[in-house]
Design a protein around this motif. Structure first.
Motif, PDB file in Angstrom:
ATOM      1  N   LEU A 452       0.840  -1.197   0.000  1.00 48.25           N
ATOM      2  CA  LEU A 452       0.000   0.000   0.000  1.00 48.25           C
ATOM      3  C   LEU A 452       0.877   1.249   0.000  1.00 48.25           C
ATOM      4  O   LEU A 452       0.560   2.244  -0.666  1.00 48.25           O
ATOM      5  N   GLU A 453       1.981   1.187   0.731  1.00 52.85           N
ATOM      6  CA  GLU A 453       2.900   2.317   0.738  1.00 52.85           C
ATOM      7  C   GLU A 453       3.503   2.528  -0.649  1.00 52.85           C
ATOM      8  O   GLU A 453       3.682   3.672  -1.101  1.00 52.85           O
ATOM      9  N   THR A 454       3.811   1.429  -1.351  1.00 50.16           N
ATOM     10  CA  THR A 454       4.371   1.534  -2.704  1.00 50.16           C
ATOM     11  C   THR A 454       3.375   2.204  -3.641  1.00 50.16           C
ATOM     12  O   THR A 454       3.734   3.109  -4.413  1.00 50.16           O
ATOM     13  N   ALA A 455       2.126   1.773  -3.584  1.00 49.71           N
ATOM     14  CA  ALA A 455       1.095   2.371  -4.439  1.00 49.71           C
ATOM     15  C   ALA A 455       0.924   3.856  -4.134  1.00 49.71           C
ATOM     16  O   ALA A 455       0.768   4.683  -5.047  1.00 49.71           O
ATOM     17  N   ARG A 456       0.962   4.209  -2.845  1.00 50.16           N
ATOM     18  CA  ARG A 456       0.836   5.623  -2.475  1.00 50.16           C
ATOM     19  C   ARG A 456       2.037   6.431  -2.949  1.00 50.16           C
ATOM     20  O   ARG A 456       1.891   7.524  -3.504  1.00 50.16           O
ATOM     21  N   ARG A 457       3.233   5.876  -2.742  1.00 47.99           N
ATOM     22  CA  ARG A 457       4.451   6.567  -3.144  1.00 47.99           C
ATOM     23  C   ARG A 457       4.490   6.822  -4.650  1.00 47.99           C
ATOM     24  O   ARG A 457       4.937   7.864  -5.119  1.00 47.99           O
ATOM     25  N   LEU A 458       4.002   5.851  -5.428  1.00 49.06           N
ATOM     26  CA  LEU A 458       3.983   6.002  -6.880  1.00 49.06           C
ATOM     27  C   LEU A 458       2.809   6.852  -7.366  1.00 49.06           C
ATOM     28  O   LEU A 458       2.755   7.222  -8.539  1.00 49.06           O
ATOM     29  N   GLY A 459       1.859   7.108  -6.461  1.00 48.18           N
ATOM     30  CA  GLY A 459       0.690   7.890  -6.847  1.00 48.18           C
ATOM     31  C   GLY A 459      -0.210   7.171  -7.821  1.00 48.18           C
ATOM     32  O   GLY A 459      -0.827   7.788  -8.697  1.00 48.18           O
ATOM     33  N   ALA A 502      -9.866  -0.619   5.897  1.00 45.50           N
ATOM     34  CA  ALA A 502      -9.979   0.801   5.557  1.00 45.50           C
ATOM     35  C   ALA A 502      -9.138   1.633   6.525  1.00 45.50           C
ATOM     36  O   ALA A 502      -8.453   2.586   6.119  1.00 45.50           O
ATOM     37  N   ALA A 503      -9.173   1.260   7.808  1.00 45.91           N
ATOM     38  CA  ALA A 503      -8.353   1.963   8.798  1.00 45.91           C
ATOM     39  C   ALA A 503      -6.866   1.692   8.556  1.00 45.91           C
ATOM     40  O   ALA A 503      -6.030   2.589   8.695  1.00 45.91           O
ATOM     41  N   VAL A 504      -6.536   0.466   8.197  1.00 45.11           N
ATOM     42  CA  VAL A 504      -5.147   0.129   7.870  1.00 45.11           C
ATOM     43  C   VAL A 504      -4.664   0.974   6.691  1.00 45.11           C
ATOM     44  O   VAL A 504      -3.549   1.511   6.689  1.00 45.11           O
ATOM     45  N   ALA A 505      -5.507   1.091   5.668  1.00 45.11           N
ATOM     46  CA  ALA A 505      -5.150   1.890   4.493  1.00 45.11           C
ATOM     47  C   ALA A 505      -4.847   3.330   4.886  1.00 45.11           C
ATOM     48  O   ALA A 505      -3.848   3.909   4.436  1.00 45.11           O
ATOM     49  N   ARG A 506      -5.693   3.887   5.731  1.00 44.70           N
ATOM     50  CA  ARG A 506      -5.491   5.279   6.143  1.00 44.70           C
ATOM     51  C   ARG A 506      -4.176   5.440   6.898  1.00 44.70           C
ATOM     52  O   ARG A 506      -3.509   6.475   6.795  1.00 44.70           O
ATOM     53  N   ALA A 507      -3.773   4.414   7.643  1.00 42.47           N
ATOM     54  CA  ALA A 507      -2.494   4.474   8.350  1.00 42.47           C
ATOM     55  C   ALA A 507      -1.323   4.538   7.370  1.00 42.47           C
ATOM     56  O   ALA A 507      -0.261   5.072   7.699  1.00 42.47           O
ATOM     57  N   PHE A 508      -1.521   3.991   6.163  1.00 40.82           N
ATOM     58  CA  PHE A 508      -0.499   4.053   5.122  1.00 40.82           C
ATOM     59  C   PHE A 508      -0.610   5.327   4.286  1.00 40.82           C
ATOM     60  O   PHE A 508       0.160   5.513   3.343  1.00 40.82           O
ATOM     61  N   PRO A 532      -7.891  10.100  -7.547  1.00 45.84           N
ATOM     62  CA  PRO A 532      -6.620  10.199  -8.273  1.00 45.84           C
ATOM     63  C   PRO A 532      -5.479   9.380  -7.677  1.00 45.84           C
ATOM     64  O   PRO A 532      -4.359   9.416  -8.195  1.00 45.84           O
ATOM     65  N   GLY A 533      -5.718   8.651  -6.626  1.00 39.97           N
ATOM     66  CA  GLY A 533      -4.684   7.820  -6.015  1.00 39.97           C
ATOM     67  C   GLY A 533      -5.246   6.460  -5.642  1.00 39.97           C
ATOM     68  O   GLY A 533      -6.393   6.130  -5.953  1.00 39.97           O
ATOM     69  N   PRO A 534      -4.451   5.632  -4.947  1.00 43.07           N
ATOM     70  CA  PRO A 534      -4.940   4.307  -4.564  1.00 43.07           C
ATOM     71  C   PRO A 534      -6.054   4.397  -3.530  1.00 43.07           C
ATOM     72  O   PRO A 534      -6.060   5.285  -2.675  1.00 43.07           O
ATOM     73  N   VAL A 535      -7.001   3.454  -3.618  1.00 47.00           N
ATOM     74  CA  VAL A 535      -8.128   3.394  -2.688  1.00 47.00           C
ATOM     75  C   VAL A 535      -8.346   1.944  -2.279  1.00 47.00           C
ATOM     76  O   VAL A 535      -8.318   1.039  -3.121  1.00 47.00           O
ATOM     77  N   VAL A 536      -8.579   1.713  -1.004  1.00 44.97           N
ATOM     78  CA  VAL A 536      -8.980   0.402  -0.498  1.00 44.97           C
ATOM     79  C   VAL A 536     -10.473   0.442  -0.198  1.00 44.97           C
ATOM     80  O   VAL A 536     -10.935   1.301   0.556  1.00 44.97           O
ATOM     81  N   VAL A 537     -11.217  -0.478  -0.815  1.00 44.37           N
ATOM     82  CA  VAL A 537     -12.637  -0.643  -0.522  1.00 44.37           C
ATOM     83  C   VAL A 537     -12.768  -1.954   0.254  1.00 44.37           C
ATOM     84  O   VAL A 537     -12.636  -3.038  -0.310  1.00 44.37           O
ATOM     85  N   ASP A 538     -12.992  -1.833   1.537  1.00 44.55           N
ATOM     86  CA  ASP A 538     -13.019  -2.974   2.464  1.00 44.55           C
ATOM     87  C   ASP A 538     -14.468  -3.406   2.664  1.00 44.55           C
ATOM     88  O   ASP A 538     -15.245  -2.696   3.311  1.00 44.55           O
TER      89      ASP A 538
END
Length: 557
Positions: A452-459, A502-508, A532-538
């Motif tokens: 998840l951090e990789t996806a966020r970092r790459l946008g 979803a909470a885990v995603a927000r932590a990333f 415009p960025g990564p999203v987790v739908v839990d």
């Protein structure tokens, strides 16, 4: 010939083959990575070597181009493990590792790499001398994009491959661009084989088609659909070819084998001739070699002649590029009259199955049924989307309950739990203009949550949908059956969580949406696909809901 540093040679050759991204874990090939930036190649730092391999795999499957991944010596075992899925699915990947020079002397991080890569590559070689690098790298790309694409491996001298990066290399560093993607060659069918296949298909009253990953690699969808219409032949697919034609087409009968809905097995089993296109007919798409029925006339098209007849003896061979062979067969059979009774029977069977499933697709049950989630994904997917699915129930749910139509693309794990999310990152890197949606179970996503951090970092604007049922739903009935009436805690074997992803995603630093009511699925998917960025739908789903089970021939029930 002007000598160049090894790092510049490696970078220049990779760029020359059309590589746009490389996936790696530090520390390896650092000088090469620096050179790659100047050539416009994106460097994707992953959080595990296995994830880096999965990213390269998703990149390759989504684009048809060769995926590239790197790891230093101590990470080689993890990288090799990540190549298993690509090997099974036949994806073109070039993996490069560093290797300590001192063998059998207890050198730091020393372990023999050759045994690790032997089962998961079609070609694995040590690069001991810098001058050997260009020749071996060309050969690696040739093998990776061969008739049966598969991962290949080069083991470079030095812990971080510095023994190849640093020296000057004067050897010819030219590339062969055609080997940067699959298929590198389109072998034409032999006229005699073609005539025999056409004759067998024309004579059969009930023809069914089974398409596999080889048909997808060949880009054979349109040719397959044309021939199916000419033959009035229902079309089944392996998981690897799901969506090669519109799954709602009257001739489409879904996924065949152990991970398919009932109609496909029943219809293929009833055929008197089965045209197999780019499928190796392993145990999964044949329900342990029971569908097609043993003794059925098989006509098999495959780019790799050695695969023809491997599992069904007396198969009529048509070794050739699948698209080329299908186009030739269509020309030969264009004027052949056909009775469409078998196709109409198949369409009726599919319609009855869909009618039986319809209440589940609209169910308002809480916890949410996964088939309702799949129906909402069908409605939400953009016309050019890539759907990436994990193994197990994720594969079954999506292959039976998500409808797809070209140019939508379906990528699925060939058996490696946790593959899908890193692969979705790779697919998005390969196809930045296409929407990417990943469907993963909660058991699978625990493997690579850190990406998840990789996806966020790459946008990367991609959507991760988690079928969150707090356990391994596919295995639950088997564990209960084995437990029987004995006292014991079945939950301990199969259940975990609950986890709020979803909470885990927000932590990333990633957007997370929690869905607990069926009516909330559609707006959540719409919101996620527009972000415009990564999203987790839990999505909180029901672990008790069973995925569709395959039809089994009566003699095996």
């Amino acid at each position: 010939m002007t000598a160049q540093p090894g790092a510049r040679v490696i970078a220049g050759m990779l760029a020359g083959y059309g590589v746009s991204h490389v996936f790696f874990v530090d520390a390896v090939l650092r000088r090469t990575l620096i050179e790659l930036e100047g050539l416009g190649v994106r460097r994707v730092l992953a959080h595990s070597e296995k994830a880096a391999a999965y990213m390269a795999d998703g990149y390759a499957r989504a684009s048809g181009r060769v995926g590239v991944c790197f790891a230093q010596s101590v990470g080689a075992a993890n990288l090799a493990a990540g190549l298993q899925d690509a090997y099974l699915h036949r994806a073109p990947i070039v993996a490069m590792t560093g290797r300590k020079a001192a063998q059998a002397r207890n050198a730091y991080q020393e372990i023999a790499h050759a045994p690790l890569f032997a089962p998961v590559t079609a070609f694995s070689e040590r690069v001991d001398a810098p001058e050997d690098l260009p020749r071996l790298l060309r050969q690696a790309f040739r093998v990776a994009t061969g008739p049966t694409p598969r991962p290949v491996h080069l083991d470079l001298l030095g812990l971080q491959a510095e023994g190849i990066e640093v020296p000057e290399i004067a050897a010819d560093a030219s590339v062969e661009p055609r080997h940067g993607a699959v298929p590198a060659y389109r072998a034409p069918p032999d006229p005699a084989d073609l005539a025999a296949a056409a004759s067998a298909l024309a004579a059969a009253r009930r023809v069914a088609i089974v398409a596999g990953a080889g048909a997808v690699l060949s880009g054979a969808g349109e040719a397959l659909h044309r021939l199916a219409r000419l033959l009035a032949a229902p079309v089944a697919t392996s998981l690897g070819a799901r969506g090669i034609i519109d799954t709602r087409d009257p001739l489409s009968i879904g996924t065949v084998g152990g991970y398919g809905a009932p109609p496909a097995n029943e219809i293929v089993h009833a055929a008197d001739c089965v045209l197999v296109v780019g499928s190796h007919l392993g145990d999964q798409p044949t329900l342990d070699w029971r569908v097609p029925a043993p003794g059925t006339r098989i006509v098999q098209i495959d780019a790799a002649p050695a695969e023809i007849g491997r599992n069904y003896p007396n198969t009529l061979p048509l070794p050739a590029d699948p698209r080329t062979a299908l186009e030739a067969l269509a020309e030969m059979l264009a004027a052949t009259p056909r009775d469409d009774a078998f196709a109409r029977r198949a369409a009726d069977r599919m319609a009855a199955w869909r009618a039986a499933m319809a209440p589940h697709f609209t169910s308002d049950a809480v916890p949410i049924r996964p088939d309702r989630l799949c129906a909402e994904i069908t409605a939400a997917l953009p016309a050019d989307a890539i759907l990436v699915a994990d193994t197990g129930y994720s594969g079954i749910w999506t292959a039976t309950c998500v409808e797809l139509a070209p140019p939508q693309t379906y990528l699925r794990a060939a058996g490696s739990l946790g593959w899908s999310f890193p692969a979705a990152i790779g697919a998005k890197c390969a196809c930045p203009d296409r929407p990417v949606l990943c469907f993963s179970g909660d058991g699978a996503i625990h493997y690579h949550l850190t990406e998840l951090e990789t996806a966020r970092r790459l946008g990367l604007p991609l959507v991760l949908v988690i079928n969150n049922n707090s356990g391994f739903g596919q295995g639950l009935p088997n564990v209960r059956r084995m437990q029987g009436n004995r006292p014991g805690n079945v939950e301990e074997i199969i259940r975990f969580g609950p986890t709020d992803f979803a909470a885990v995603a927000r932590a990333f630093g990633v957007r997370g949406i929690r869905v607990e009511e069926p009516a909330a699925i559609a707006p959540a998917l719409k919101d996620a696909l527009a972000h415009p960025g990564p999203v987790v739908v839990d999505v909180a789903t029901d672990i008790e809901t069973r995925a569709p089970e395959p039809w089994i021939p009566e003699e095996h029930r």
